[in-house]
Scaffold this active site. Sequence first.
Site, PDB file in Angstrom:
ATOM      1  N   LYS A 173       0.871  -1.194   0.000  1.00 19.63           N
ATOM      2  CA  LYS A 173       0.000   0.000   0.000  1.00 19.63           C
ATOM      3  C   LYS A 173       0.904   1.239   0.000  1.00 19.63           C
ATOM      4  CE  LYS A 173      -1.676   3.125   2.099  1.00 19.63           C
ATOM      5  NZ  LYS A 173      -1.732   4.509   1.560  1.00 19.63           N
ATOM      6  N   GLY A 226       6.653   5.718   8.084  1.00 18.08           N
ATOM      7  CA  GLY A 226       5.816   6.917   8.079  1.00 18.08           C
ATOM      8  C   GLY A 226       5.954   7.659   9.389  1.00 18.08           C
ATOM      9  N   SER A 227       4.896   8.324   9.793  1.00 12.63           N
ATOM     10  CA  SER A 227       4.954   9.193  10.972  1.00 12.63           C
ATOM     11  C   SER A 227       4.746   8.397  12.273  1.00 12.63           C
ATOM     12  CB  SER A 227       3.885  10.276  10.855  1.00 12.63           C
ATOM     13  OG  SER A 227       2.621   9.671  10.824  1.00 12.63           O
ATOM     14  N   GLY A 231       2.356   5.147  13.005  1.00 12.16           N
ATOM     15  CA  GLY A 231       3.096   3.944  13.413  1.00 12.16           C
ATOM     16  C   GLY A 231       2.585   3.385  14.723  1.00 12.16           C
ATOM     17  N   GLU A 248       9.331   2.069  10.903  1.00 16.28           N
ATOM     18  CA  GLU A 248      10.390   3.078  10.707  1.00 16.28           C
ATOM     19  C   GLU A 248       9.703   4.430  10.687  1.00 16.28           C
ATOM     20  OE1 GLU A 248      13.479   2.854  10.890  1.00 16.28           O
ATOM     21  OE2 GLU A 248      13.737   0.681  10.736  1.00 16.28           O
ATOM     22  N   CYS A 282      13.620  11.388   6.594  1.00 13.27           N
ATOM     23  CA  CYS A 282      13.599  11.063   8.019  1.00 13.27           C
ATOM     24  C   CYS A 282      14.985  11.206   8.628  1.00 13.27           C
ATOM     25  CB  CYS A 282      13.064   9.657   8.219  1.00 13.27           C
ATOM     26  SG  CYS A 282      13.868   8.476   7.151  1.00 13.27           S
ATOM     27  N   GLN A 329       1.681  19.929   3.806  1.00 12.82           N
ATOM     28  CA  GLN A 329       3.050  19.926   4.340  1.00 12.82           C
ATOM     29  C   GLN A 329       3.620  21.341   4.324  1.00 12.82           C
ATOM     30  OE1 GLN A 329       4.737  16.988   5.568  1.00 12.82           O
ATOM     31  NE2 GLN A 329       6.043  18.588   6.403  1.00 12.82           N
ATOM     32  N   GLU A 380       9.428  16.908  14.883  1.00 12.91           N
ATOM     33  CA  GLU A 380       9.869  16.723  13.502  1.00 12.91           C
ATOM     34  C   GLU A 380       9.095  17.682  12.596  1.00 12.91           C
ATOM     35  OE1 GLU A 380       8.925  13.043  11.362  1.00 12.91           O
ATOM     36  OE2 GLU A 380      11.025  13.057  10.759  1.00 12.91           O
TER      37      GLU A 380
HETATM   38  P1  NDP Z   1       2.024   8.875   7.385  1.00 12.42           P
HETATM   39  O1  NDP Z   1       2.324   8.207   8.661  1.00 12.42           O
HETATM   40  O2  NDP Z   1       0.854   9.754   7.304  1.00 12.42           O
HETATM   41  O3  NDP Z   1       1.800   7.815   6.227  1.00 12.42           O
HETATM   42  C1  NDP Z   1       2.663   6.740   5.992  1.00 12.42           C
HETATM   43  C2  NDP Z   1       1.885   5.650   5.295  1.00 12.42           C
HETATM   44  O4  NDP Z   1       0.883   5.137   6.198  1.00 12.42           O
HETATM   45  C3  NDP Z   1       1.117   6.132   4.056  1.00 12.42           C
HETATM   46  O5  NDP Z   1       1.062   5.098   3.097  1.00 12.42           O
HETATM   47  C4  NDP Z   1      -0.276   6.384   4.630  1.00 12.42           C
HETATM   48  O6  NDP Z   1      -1.290   6.367   3.654  1.00 12.42           O
HETATM   49  C5  NDP Z   1      -0.397   5.221   5.586  1.00 12.42           C
HETATM   50  N1  NDP Z   1      -1.411   5.387   6.624  1.00 12.42           N
HETATM   51  C6  NDP Z   1      -1.924   6.543   7.119  1.00 12.42           C
HETATM   52  N2  NDP Z   1      -2.847   6.272   8.075  1.00 12.42           N
HETATM   53  C7  NDP Z   1      -2.927   4.918   8.177  1.00 12.42           C
HETATM   54  C8  NDP Z   1      -3.694   4.029   8.987  1.00 12.42           C
HETATM   55  N3  NDP Z   1      -4.572   4.470   9.880  1.00 12.42           N
HETATM   56  N4  NDP Z   1      -3.531   2.698   8.831  1.00 12.42           N
HETATM   57  C9  NDP Z   1      -2.630   2.224   7.930  1.00 12.42           C
HETATM   58  N5  NDP Z   1      -1.883   3.018   7.135  1.00 12.42           N
HETATM   59  C10 NDP Z   1      -2.016   4.353   7.256  1.00 12.42           C
HETATM   60  O7  NDP Z   1       3.385   9.597   6.959  1.00 12.42           O
HETATM   61  P2  NDP Z   1       3.753  10.337   5.604  1.00 12.42           P
HETATM   62  O8  NDP Z   1       3.483   9.506   4.414  1.00 12.42           O
HETATM   63  O9  NDP Z   1       3.069  11.641   5.661  1.00 12.42           O
HETATM   64  O10 NDP Z   1       5.370  10.430   5.681  1.00 12.42           O
HETATM   65  C11 NDP Z   1       6.023  11.396   6.421  1.00 12.42           C
HETATM   66  C12 NDP Z   1       6.447  10.823   7.758  1.00 12.42           C
HETATM   67  O11 NDP Z   1       7.111   9.580   7.598  1.00 12.42           O
HETATM   68  C13 NDP Z   1       7.425  11.697   8.482  1.00 12.42           C
HETATM   69  O12 NDP Z   1       7.089  11.822   9.826  1.00 12.42           O
HETATM   70  C14 NDP Z   1       8.771  10.973   8.337  1.00 12.42           C
HETATM   71  O13 NDP Z   1       9.700  11.223   9.310  1.00 12.42           O
HETATM   72  C15 NDP Z   1       8.372   9.550   8.302  1.00 12.42           C
HETATM   73  N6  NDP Z   1       9.359   8.755   7.560  1.00 12.42           N
HETATM   74  C16 NDP Z   1      10.216   7.921   8.243  1.00 12.42           C
HETATM   75  C17 NDP Z   1      11.182   7.200   7.598  1.00 12.42           C
HETATM   76  C18 NDP Z   1      12.079   6.257   8.326  1.00 12.42           C
HETATM   77  O14 NDP Z   1      12.630   5.377   7.689  1.00 12.42           O
HETATM   78  N7  NDP Z   1      12.289   6.384   9.609  1.00 12.42           N
HETATM   79  C19 NDP Z   1      11.336   7.299   6.140  1.00 12.42           C
HETATM   80  C20 NDP Z   1      10.376   8.174   5.532  1.00 12.42           C
HETATM   81  C21 NDP Z   1       9.443   8.867   6.227  1.00 12.42           C
HETATM   82  P3  NDP Z   1      -1.753   7.727   2.919  1.00 12.42           P
HETATM   83  O15 NDP Z   1      -0.620   8.653   2.887  1.00 12.42           O
HETATM   84  O16 NDP Z   1      -2.139   7.225   1.582  1.00 12.42           O
HETATM   85  O17 NDP Z   1      -2.913   8.240   3.696  1.00 12.42           O
END
Ligand code: NDP
Length: 479
Positions: A173, A226-227, A231, A248, A282, A329, A380
């Site tokens: 996804k 993601g965030s 997470g 992550e 990140c 953003q 962040e």
């Molecule tokens: P999000 O946490 O919003 O989204 C990450 C992924 O999770 C997207 O595919 C999103 O879908 C999905 N998602 C959102 N809500 C849910 C849910 N309730 N259940 C399951 N999946 C869900 O983060 P961003 O995409 O906005 O990315 C930015 C963030 O990610 C920053 O905080 C950054 O630091 C972190 N990040 C960390 C990394 C690491 O390796 N440590 C690397 C890259 C980013 P959708 O967007 O389609 O709604």
Amino acid sequence: MSNIHPNFIAGDWRNGATSLENRNPSDIDDLIGIYACASEEDVRSACLEAANAQSTWYDAGPQVRSDVLNRVATGIEQRAPEIARMLAREEGKILSEATAETQRAAHVFRFFAGEALRVHGEFIASVRSGVDIEVAREPLGAVGLITPWNFPIAIPAWKVAPALAYGNSVVLKPAELTPGTAHLLARIIADAGVPAGVFNLVMGPGASVGAALVADPNIQAISFTGSVPTGRAISQHSLNGMKKVQLEMGGKNPMVILEDADLSVAVAATLNGSFFSTGQRCTASSRLIVQASIHDAFVEELTRQMLALKVGPALAAESQVGPVVSQAQLDSNLAYVALAAAEGCDVVGGERLDGSGRGYFQRPALFLGATSSMRVCQEEIFGPCASVIRVEDFDEALWVANDTPFGLSAGICTQNLRYAREFRRRVQSGMVMVNLPTAGVDYHVPFGGRKNSSFGPREQGRAAAEFYTSSKTSYLFSG
Ligand code: NDP
């Protein structure tokens, strides 16, 4: 419906009940494409088909899996210009960065094509006579992979490749902001001859499609990037379903500049770590911790080079920093710029650059005179903004570096071996860089952090086996 890019489920390209527009953050009038959103039923179907297909994929053996992964790597290399262009268009990374990310994805698939042939176990003598013990690694089953927008091909690659290499099936996804790159990757994986059901792509919003994936009983494990809030929610739902989970998340990465640093090395590492990829990494350096005696010279030169950076459309040859990924953003970044001023920082740059509303451009920002407890030093931002914190000596620098709920990547610029060694040992992070940007990592070694940055086993390199396999200890008595 024919111009909608479909989901890929059980070897079929399937339209969803709804769809989403994908627009270019360099120019929001540029409609890149329309992408299908998976329904709950689509997600259920993808997970079921993945679970059904997994054992055949595992039984096919390492050579078959290795060959498929090698073909995926070749497919990425052959279509690299098209992928890089799509990535730059939908995420806003400048073309050279998008090209490098695409090459990295090919390298990741090539690396795991090799690892598929190197799945090791152990033979251990038993304490009981006549008994042999074997410890083997086996796949988990069907795994759910949830990826963010900021590395739209590298992160899917570093989750999909090990998952498939070790014999799992996959439901991916991608982030709804960047479905185009993931869709191209799915085409390449399909063309590489992966059997029906072994790899599935379900696009659409996280709150519906991602949540359905996490909840599905056919999914044995979830790997998420993601965030932190997302997470945390995913880990709670995964644990309710007793799924293995790997997270992550974010960073608030420190870059320490000591007085003996080579100034040009320190400025170059910081410029790259803080502002390249529009700071949307990140691993970005968002806290610059500078020893007082070098502070003014460092800030003067960094400011000069930062203000000279050319911010512009991702596909323009002269651009060095692309747009912010989305209006939301950009709004968040601008709110942090205002907060920095309200908290007492002297703000340099950070303003929105064009008033036309066609692209989300922002000048990189430095928040001078920051202190560690300020919100801009603790939360962040995920944009081209870095705080500068003045410290007296190495001990204070190390204390400030660790004064954060995150622990992903930490950097230090120094020519003093003792400080470099001490920093490597005592900084609370998963990765440490000496005289290098905090961002920019090799693809064949462990990646991940501590504290709020990561949860579960590391990603990438041979460490990936820890998450994507389960250990089985078997005893044999031959009589
Ligand atoms: P999000 O946490 O919003 O989204 C990450 C992924 O999770 C997207 O595919 C999103 O879908 C999905 N998602 C959102 N809500 C849910 C849910 N309730 N259940 C399951 N999946 C869900 O983060 P961003 O995409 O906005 O990315 C930015 C963030 O990610 C920053 O905080 C950054 O630091 C972190 N990040 C960390 C990394 C690491 O390796 N440590 C690397 C890259 C980013 P959708 O967007 O389609 O709604």
